[in-house]
Write an enzyme that holds these catalytic residues in place. Structure first.
Site, PDB file in Angstrom:
ATOM      1  N   ASP A 154       0.839  -1.206   0.000  1.00  0.00           N
ATOM      2  CA  ASP A 154       0.000   0.000   0.000  1.00  0.00           C
ATOM      3  C   ASP A 154       0.879   1.263   0.000  1.00  0.00           C
ATOM      4  O   ASP A 154       0.663   2.190  -0.791  1.00  0.00           O
ATOM      5  CB  ASP A 154      -0.911  -0.042   1.243  1.00  0.00           C
ATOM      6  CG  ASP A 154      -1.611   1.267   1.509  1.00  0.00           C
ATOM      7  OD1 ASP A 154      -2.648   1.512   0.880  1.00  0.00           O
ATOM      8  OD2 ASP A 154      -1.113   2.054   2.343  1.00  0.00           O
TER       9      ASP A 154
ATOM     10  N   LYS B 257       1.571   4.265  -3.026  1.00  0.00           N
ATOM     11  CA  LYS B 257       1.532   5.724  -2.801  1.00  0.00           C
ATOM     12  C   LYS B 257       2.832   6.381  -3.260  1.00  0.00           C
ATOM     13  O   LYS B 257       2.823   7.413  -3.932  1.00  0.00           O
ATOM     14  CB  LYS B 257       1.280   6.004  -1.312  1.00  0.00           C
ATOM     15  CG  LYS B 257      -0.086   5.516  -0.835  1.00  0.00           C
ATOM     16  CD  LYS B 257      -0.187   5.508   0.677  1.00  0.00           C
ATOM     17  CE  LYS B 257      -1.540   4.977   1.146  1.00  0.00           C
ATOM     18  NZ  LYS B 257      -1.614   4.701   2.574  1.00  0.00           N
TER      19      LYS B 257
HETATM   20  N1  HSE Z   1      -4.152   1.008   5.069  1.00  0.00           N
HETATM   21  C1  HSE Z   1      -3.813   2.360   4.818  1.00  0.00           C
HETATM   22  C2  HSE Z   1      -2.936   2.871   5.957  1.00  0.00           C
HETATM   23  C3  HSE Z   1      -5.081   3.199   4.682  1.00  0.00           C
HETATM   24  O1  HSE Z   1      -2.825   2.215   6.985  1.00  0.00           O
HETATM   25  O2  HSE Z   1      -2.304   3.918   5.809  1.00  0.00           O
HETATM   26  C4  HSE Z   1      -4.834   4.507   4.019  1.00  0.00           C
HETATM   27  O3  HSE Z   1      -4.394   4.367   2.739  1.00  0.00           O
END
Ligand code: HSE
Ligand code: NAP
Length: 428
Positions: free
Chosen positions: A203, A207
């Site tokens: 994740d 980003k």
């Molecule tokens: N799973 C992500 C985090 C949510 O913990 O930052 C936000 O993108």
């Protein structure tokens, strides 16, 4: 009467409901700020009957997000379902083809399909905005594309996954092992449906790949990112790092060098008194360095209903005002296909090993480091924990390749009881 901006919202979970609430509760403010009413025409989710704690009775319902995306009474398709493919991708593509602007929070989709989506949107003369996809409530995409537009960006880095930062800081504060804090985070609902997206660094990697594209004018290149999650970080690592004045963070760093685009999302040690070292809980931080501005630090909530909806609404307001620029800041046709490069800038490294407790074991470790040109700065051996002797080494500045070669030699020497942990020490 000015023409209203009409939204179609697909996805009524945490973020979607947050967006509906702001549109309903702040209608006057949004009209004052954009010069036109912002209204919802239609919504979509999986389950029509679900109580979502917000009144949806005034909006048309679509079972199918693609049908919502194509509706005549929708100017902006707001995709808040998530997912790298499936209905999110199909509906965004349908919206663009139908000449609708798109606002989304979907980093996974853009990290994998950003280039084709950007190209399609620019051909159609519509915008794709995704502030909420990176660092939740922090307006980092706006900062890079607008406020820092006059800078050559040299480096972008930061902590961009709140769940990992929560787990690492909670382990340290409560002295709890990884597995126990992971279970806590799960019970609190902090983890993605697939937890590996969080703890595996994926994740946060999505980003960083989006920020790198904007910062360096390169095509989104998630597949070439060096990725390592936090699953192997032990409470012992956290305590040893703290003893030396460091905190462990899942840190992303992207820079464009003469060798190509370096992107890594890996656990690193950072000085505990640095801005990144002081970041606790689910908070995110992004550091941007540019030739004119030098360094700026943005800090804020990286997730949750309010912060994420705040970012989505910011994008919607820009569309209402007629703000229009390419998805990644420069036209998709001009984005450069980057040459992926492994980061080889020298840094000190933290090494934790478990040695078989027998004569000559430590000498073999030292020899492996010597043979690969890695110089030891500090070393500590703890009491045998019953099965092996934990050894901690901090090196002088060296390259990751030399550390990897040293580890290979150590493994060949047969004195390791388990795979070593090697973490870069990042000075900021
Ligand atoms: N799973 C992500 C985090 C949510 O913990 O930052 C936000 O993108
Ligand atoms: P969520 O709470 O799981 O909500 C997802 C919504 O999408 C639900 O309303 C669900 O419908 C709907 N949905 C799922 N699959 C669908 C399908 N096939 N067709 C129609 N609707 C479907 O997710 P979220 O946390 O709001 O996240 C939404 C997006 O924002 C994701 O891209 C996520 O990565 C991103 N994001 C989230 C956060 C955060 O803090 N949550 C932060 C930054 C970015 P039902 O409700 O009927 O099941």
């Amino acid at each position: 009467m000015t023409t209203p901006l009409r939204l179609g919202i697909a996805g009524l979970g945490t973020v979607g409901v947050g967006v509906v609430k702001i549109v309903r509760q702040k209608a006057t403010l949004l009209e004052q700020r954009t010069g036109r009413p912002v209204v919802i025409s239609a919504v979509s989710a999986r389950s029509k009957g679900k109580d979502r704690g917000v009144n949806l009775s005034g909006y048309a319902w679509e079972d199918d997000a693609v049908a919502l995306a194509k509706r005549d009474d929708v100017d902006v398709f707001v995709e808040l379902m998530g997912g790298e493919n499936g209905p999110a991708k199909a509906s965004i593509e349908a919206a663009i083809a139908a000449g609708k602007h798109v606002v989304t929070a979907n980093k996974a989709l853009l990290a994998h399909h950003g280039q084709s989506i950007a190209a399609a949107a620019e051909e159609k003369g519509v915008v794709v905005r995704y502030e909420a996809a990176v660092a939740g409530g922090i307006p980092v995409i706006k900062a890079l594309t607008e406020g820092l537009a006059g800078n050559e960006i040299s480096r972008v880095m930061g902590v961009m996954n709140g769940t990992c930062n929560y787990i690492l800081t909670r382990m340290q504060d409560a002295g709890l092992p990884y597995d126990e804090v992971f279970a806590e985070a799960d019970a609190l609902g902090y983890l993605e449906a697939d937890p590996n997206l969080d703890v595996g660094g994926i994740d946060a990697g999505h980003k960083l790949a989006l920020l790198a594209s904007i910062a360096f004018g390169t095509q989104v290149s998630f597949d070439s990112m060096e990725l390592e999650g936090i699953q192997r970080i032990s409470i012992e690592d956290i305590n040893l790092a703290a003893d030396m004045g460091f905190k462990i963070k899942l840190l992303g760093v992207a820079q464009l060098t003469g060798r190509g685009l370096e992107q890594r999302m890996t656990p690193c040690l950072v000085p505990e008194d640095s801005p990144l070292g002081q970041l606790t809980g689910g908070t995110n931080m992004v550091v941007i360095e540019g030739d004119a501005v030098e360094q700026i630090v943005l800090r804020g909530p990286g997730a949750g209903e309010g912060p994420t909806a705040s970012a989505v609404i910011g994008d919607i307001c820009d569309v209402a005002r007629g703000v229009q620029y390419p998805t990644f800041g420069v036209p998709a046709t001009e984005l450069i296909a980057p040459t992926p490069a492994h980061s080889n800038s020298p840094a000190p490294y933290y090494l934790r090993m478990s040695l078989l407790d027998r004569p000559g074991a430590l000498a073999k470790i030292a020899a492996a480091l010597g043979e690969t040109g890695v110089s030891i700065d500090r070393m500590r051996q703890r009491h045998n924990d019953g099965t092996a002797a934990p050894v901690l080494i901090v090196t002088h500045k060296t390259q990751r390749a030399a550390i990897n070669d040293a580890i290979a030699l150590m493994q060949d020497s047969g004195v390791l009881a388990s795979e070593p942990v090697a973490l870069r020490i990042e000075t900021i």
